[in-house]
Design an enzyme around this catalytic site. Structure first.
Site, PDB file in Angstrom:
ATOM      1  N   GLU A   1     -53.531  33.101  28.463  1.00  0.00           N
ATOM      2  CA  GLU A   1     -52.887  33.355  27.817  1.00  0.00           C
ATOM      3  C   GLU A   1     -51.597  33.894  27.648  1.00  0.00           C
ATOM      4  OE1 GLU A   1     -52.621  29.777  26.421  1.00  0.00           O
ATOM      5  OE2 GLU A   1     -50.732  30.649  26.355  1.00  0.00           O
TER       6      GLU A   1
ATOM      7  N   GLU B   1     -50.760  33.944  32.597  1.00  0.00           N
ATOM      8  CA  GLU B   1     -49.351  32.811  32.306  1.00  0.00           C
ATOM      9  C   GLU B   1     -48.477  32.923  32.867  1.00  0.00           C
ATOM     10  OE1 GLU B   1     -49.426  29.064  30.282  1.00  0.00           O
ATOM     11  OE2 GLU B   1     -50.955  29.169  29.739  1.00  0.00           O
TER      12      GLU B   1
ATOM     13  N   GLU C   1     -36.517  49.245  33.422  1.00  0.00           N
ATOM     14  CA  GLU C   1     -38.181  49.378  33.320  1.00  0.00           C
ATOM     15  C   GLU C   1     -39.094  50.122  32.073  1.00  0.00           C
ATOM     16  OE1 GLU C   1     -38.009  51.950  37.058  1.00  0.00           O
ATOM     17  OE2 GLU C   1     -38.025  53.732  35.978  1.00  0.00           O
TER      18      GLU C   1
ATOM     19  N   HIS D   1     -33.105  55.578  44.910  1.00  0.00           N
ATOM     20  CA  HIS D   1     -32.512  55.862  43.152  1.00  0.00           C
ATOM     21  C   HIS D   1     -31.841  56.995  43.029  1.00  0.00           C
ATOM     22  CE1 HIS D   1     -33.869  55.275  38.497  1.00  0.00           C
ATOM     23  NE2 HIS D   1     -34.177  56.405  39.113  1.00  0.00           N
TER      24      HIS D   1
ATOM     25  N   ASN E   1     -52.695  64.152  54.462  1.00  0.00           N
ATOM     26  CA  ASN E   1     -52.103  63.187  53.777  1.00  0.00           C
ATOM     27  C   ASN E   1     -52.502  61.640  54.438  1.00  0.00           C
ATOM     28  OD1 ASN E   1     -50.151  61.950  52.396  1.00  0.00           O
ATOM     29  ND2 ASN E   1     -48.399  62.971  53.427  1.00  0.00           N
TER      30      ASN E   1
ATOM     31  N   GLY F   1     -42.194  48.036  47.297  1.00  0.00           N
ATOM     32  CA  GLY F   1     -41.942  48.216  48.843  1.00  0.00           C
ATOM     33  C   GLY F   1     -42.098  46.662  49.267  1.00  0.00           C
TER      34      GLY F   1
HETATM   35  P1  NDP Z   1     -44.379  57.159  45.946  1.00  0.00           P
HETATM   36  O1  NDP Z   1     -45.616  57.233  45.497  1.00  0.00           O
HETATM   37  O2  NDP Z   1     -44.889  55.325  46.119  1.00  0.00           O
HETATM   38  O3  NDP Z   1     -44.547  57.528  47.966  1.00  0.00           O
HETATM   39  C1  NDP Z   1     -43.902  58.666  48.309  1.00  0.00           C
HETATM   40  C2  NDP Z   1     -44.832  59.515  49.250  1.00  0.00           C
HETATM   41  O4  NDP Z   1     -44.090  60.595  49.728  1.00  0.00           O
HETATM   42  C3  NDP Z   1     -45.567  58.766  49.913  1.00  0.00           C
HETATM   43  O5  NDP Z   1     -46.056  58.640  51.526  1.00  0.00           O
HETATM   44  C4  NDP Z   1     -45.950  60.369  49.317  1.00  0.00           C
HETATM   45  O6  NDP Z   1     -47.959  60.522  50.216  1.00  0.00           O
HETATM   46  C5  NDP Z   1     -45.684  61.316  49.838  1.00  0.00           C
HETATM   47  N1  NDP Z   1     -45.965  62.491  48.780  1.00  0.00           N
HETATM   48  C6  NDP Z   1     -46.018  63.156  47.301  1.00  0.00           C
HETATM   49  N2  NDP Z   1     -46.097  63.765  47.340  1.00  0.00           N
HETATM   50  C7  NDP Z   1     -45.432  65.025  48.062  1.00  0.00           C
HETATM   51  C8  NDP Z   1     -44.985  66.284  48.397  1.00  0.00           C
HETATM   52  N3  NDP Z   1     -45.040  67.146  47.994  1.00  0.00           N
HETATM   53  N4  NDP Z   1     -44.358  66.367  50.280  1.00  0.00           N
HETATM   54  C9  NDP Z   1     -44.427  65.126  50.887  1.00  0.00           C
HETATM   55  N5  NDP Z   1     -44.762  64.087  50.835  1.00  0.00           N
HETATM   56  C10 NDP Z   1     -44.849  63.487  50.000  1.00  0.00           C
HETATM   57  O7  NDP Z   1     -43.366  56.247  46.169  1.00  0.00           O
HETATM   58  P2  NDP Z   1     -42.048  55.025  46.194  1.00  0.00           P
HETATM   59  O8  NDP Z   1     -41.829  55.350  47.355  1.00  0.00           O
HETATM   60  O9  NDP Z   1     -42.960  54.649  45.061  1.00  0.00           O
HETATM   61  O10 NDP Z   1     -40.021  55.923  45.404  1.00  0.00           O
HETATM   62  C11 NDP Z   1     -40.065  56.586  46.588  1.00  0.00           C
HETATM   63  C12 NDP Z   1     -38.945  56.327  46.030  1.00  0.00           C
HETATM   64  O11 NDP Z   1     -37.876  55.360  46.021  1.00  0.00           O
HETATM   65  C13 NDP Z   1     -37.945  56.847  44.606  1.00  0.00           C
HETATM   66  O12 NDP Z   1     -37.071  57.431  44.421  1.00  0.00           O
HETATM   67  C14 NDP Z   1     -38.183  55.525  43.851  1.00  0.00           C
HETATM   68  O13 NDP Z   1     -37.964  56.092  42.883  1.00  0.00           O
HETATM   69  C15 NDP Z   1     -37.079  54.562  45.237  1.00  0.00           C
HETATM   70  N6  NDP Z   1     -37.838  53.679  44.718  1.00  0.00           N
HETATM   71  C16 NDP Z   1     -38.817  52.805  44.326  1.00  0.00           C
HETATM   72  C17 NDP Z   1     -39.788  51.395  43.847  1.00  0.00           C
HETATM   73  C18 NDP Z   1     -40.896  51.027  43.984  1.00  0.00           C
HETATM   74  O14 NDP Z   1     -41.169  49.689  43.964  1.00  0.00           O
HETATM   75  N7  NDP Z   1     -41.576  51.936  43.735  1.00  0.00           N
HETATM   76  C19 NDP Z   1     -38.421  49.926  43.818  1.00  0.00           C
HETATM   77  C20 NDP Z   1     -37.226  51.240  44.362  1.00  0.00           C
HETATM   78  C21 NDP Z   1     -36.664  52.439  44.205  1.00  0.00           C
HETATM   79  P3  NDP Z   1     -49.009  60.025  49.637  1.00  0.00           P
HETATM   80  O15 NDP Z   1     -49.484  58.848  49.160  1.00  0.00           O
HETATM   81  O16 NDP Z   1     -49.688  60.463  50.842  1.00  0.00           O
HETATM   82  O17 NDP Z   1     -49.641  60.705  48.538  1.00  0.00           O
HETATM   83 MG    MG Z   2     -36.522  49.587  39.119  1.00  0.00          MG
END
Ligand code: NDP
Ligand code: MG
Length: 332
Positions: free
Chosen positions: A231, A235, A199, A112, A55, A138
């Site tokens: 356009e 922009e 969203e 969330h 991972n 992020g």
């Molecule tokens: P991501 O998809 O970016 O990241 C999730 C992480 O979990 C990654 O490190 C991923 O690993 C890992 N992962 C995925 N599947 C598994 C699994 N089965 N077991 C263990 N680890 C796993 O998520 P976000 O950061 O986007 O979202 C996280 C939370 O934050 C959510 O609740 C979202 O709603 C909230 N949120 C997100 C925002 C955003 O801008 N993205 C804004 C505000 C809130 P890998 O990538 O290596 O698969």
């Molecule tokens: Mg949002």
């Protein structure tokens, strides 16, 4: 609503606590690094092998200098277990690896409200349940922190058996510098519903369809796709930046009088009352749980609709032309 800033929050409660950030993706990476740089004791819970392959999130968290361990171990060690896995994945990881570690007195934190709101995760009653949700992606959150400022955030408390839940979630927000911009207190339901609505209808769904339709109309009428891209897509950022800076008034001041006249006389013909009615329907679908049920169903089927949609937009001229244009006009 009251907006809370640095001076309203005491974050000393975090001094002897360990925050276990579960998941090191968009939010996990940003939030863990901000907390760490503010002196908070952070550990990362991840899965070393995911889908039969190493991972990358595990490797990156290690390279970034964190103590990284399996999810169950981090959940056991953390006083605050902050779940930053994708929403659709959270329930299965929670049940199998986190729930057994959620002893009385600990706090479970989310960014969330989805899984709590739609009861896909039901924590024990003797555990605090809090939410610290940044109103930014992020990357933006981390950039703002490094610039000495922060992004705005929403905080909520669902369960407070310790009597300290609010203090803890406010402290987390301060440590991530969200109180520099300002935070609002709300409920899990408010955050979840407004976030999903926003969203779908405005930010991602509404925006993409608006740009795509505008682009298609120009191209189908024989205008060069490069011009249509400038356009309708390029922009967009410049206009949104102006609104972000000083509201619609500021944007209207900067654009030409011709543009402003067209904006008031044509805009509401394009996005009129019928769109508002559709948005109201979308909000009802969110509030009733219908949308959540659809998304969970899609996830269980292996996300076929999501995959097909990604493939389709990848082939659309707005993306292929956009790719070329962004390369050509990049700062060298
Ligand atoms: P991501 O998809 O970016 O990241 C999730 C992480 O979990 C990654 O490190 C991923 O690993 C890992 N992962 C995925 N599947 C598994 C699994 N089965 N077991 C263990 N680890 C796993 O998520 P976000 O950061 O986007 O979202 C996280 C939370 O934050 C959510 O609740 C979202 O709603 C909230 N949120 C997100 C925002 C955003 O801008 N993205 C804004 C505000 C809130 P890998 O990538 O290596 O698969
Ligand atoms: Mg949002």
């Amino acid at each position: 609503m009251d907006v809370l800033h640095d001076e309203d929050v005491d974050d000393s409660i975090l001094k002897d606590k360990t925050v276990a950030v579960i998941g090191y993706g968009a939010q996990g990476d940003a939030q863990a690094n901000c907390l760490k740089d503010s002196g908070v004791n952070v550990i990362i819970g991840e899965t070393e092998i995911l889908g039969g392959r190493p991972n990358p999130s595990w490797t990156k968290a290690k390279a970034d200098g964190f103590e990284v361990m399996p999810v169950a171990e981090a959940a056991e060690k953390g006083d605050i277990v902050h779940i930053l896995l994708p929403d659709e994945v959270q329930p299965e990881v929670y049940e199998s690896q986190i729930a057994p570690q959620m002893k009385a007195g600990k706090a479970l934190c989310f960014s969330h409200g989805f899984n709590i709101c739609f009861k896909r995760i039901v924590p024990p009653e003797d555990v605090d349940v809090i939410m610290a949700a940044p109103k930014a992606p992020g990357t933006e959150e981390r950039r703002a922190y490094l610039d000495g400022f922060g992004v705005p955030g929403l905080v909520a408390v669902k369960q407070n058996p310790s009597g300290k839940a609010r203090e803890v979630v406010l402290a987390l927000s301060k440590a991530m510098h969200w109180t520099k911009a300002g935070i609002l207190e709300c409920t899990f339901e408010q955050e979840t519903y407004e976030d999903l609505f926003g969203e779908q209808c405005v930010l991602c769904g509404g925006l993409v369809e608006l740009m795509k339709n505008g682009f298609e109309v120009l191209v189908e009428a024989g205008y060069p796709p490069e011009m249509a891209y400038f356009e309708c897509v390029h922009e967009m950022k410049l206009i949104v930046d102006l609104v972000w800076e000083g509201g619609i008034k500021r944007m209207a001041e900067v654009i030409s009088n011709t543009a402003e006249y067209g904006m008031w006389s044509v805009g509401n013909e394009i996005i009129g009352p019928e769109v508002k009615v559709k948005m109201q329907k979308a909000l009802k679908r969110v509030e009733s749980g219908e949308f959540a049920a659809q998304w969970v169903e899609e996830y269980k089927k292996g996300r076929p609709f999501l995959k097909a949609s990604r493939e389709e937009i990848g082939k659309h001229e707005i993306e292929t032309v956009g790719e070329e244009i962004r390369q050509l006009f990049k700062k060298q």
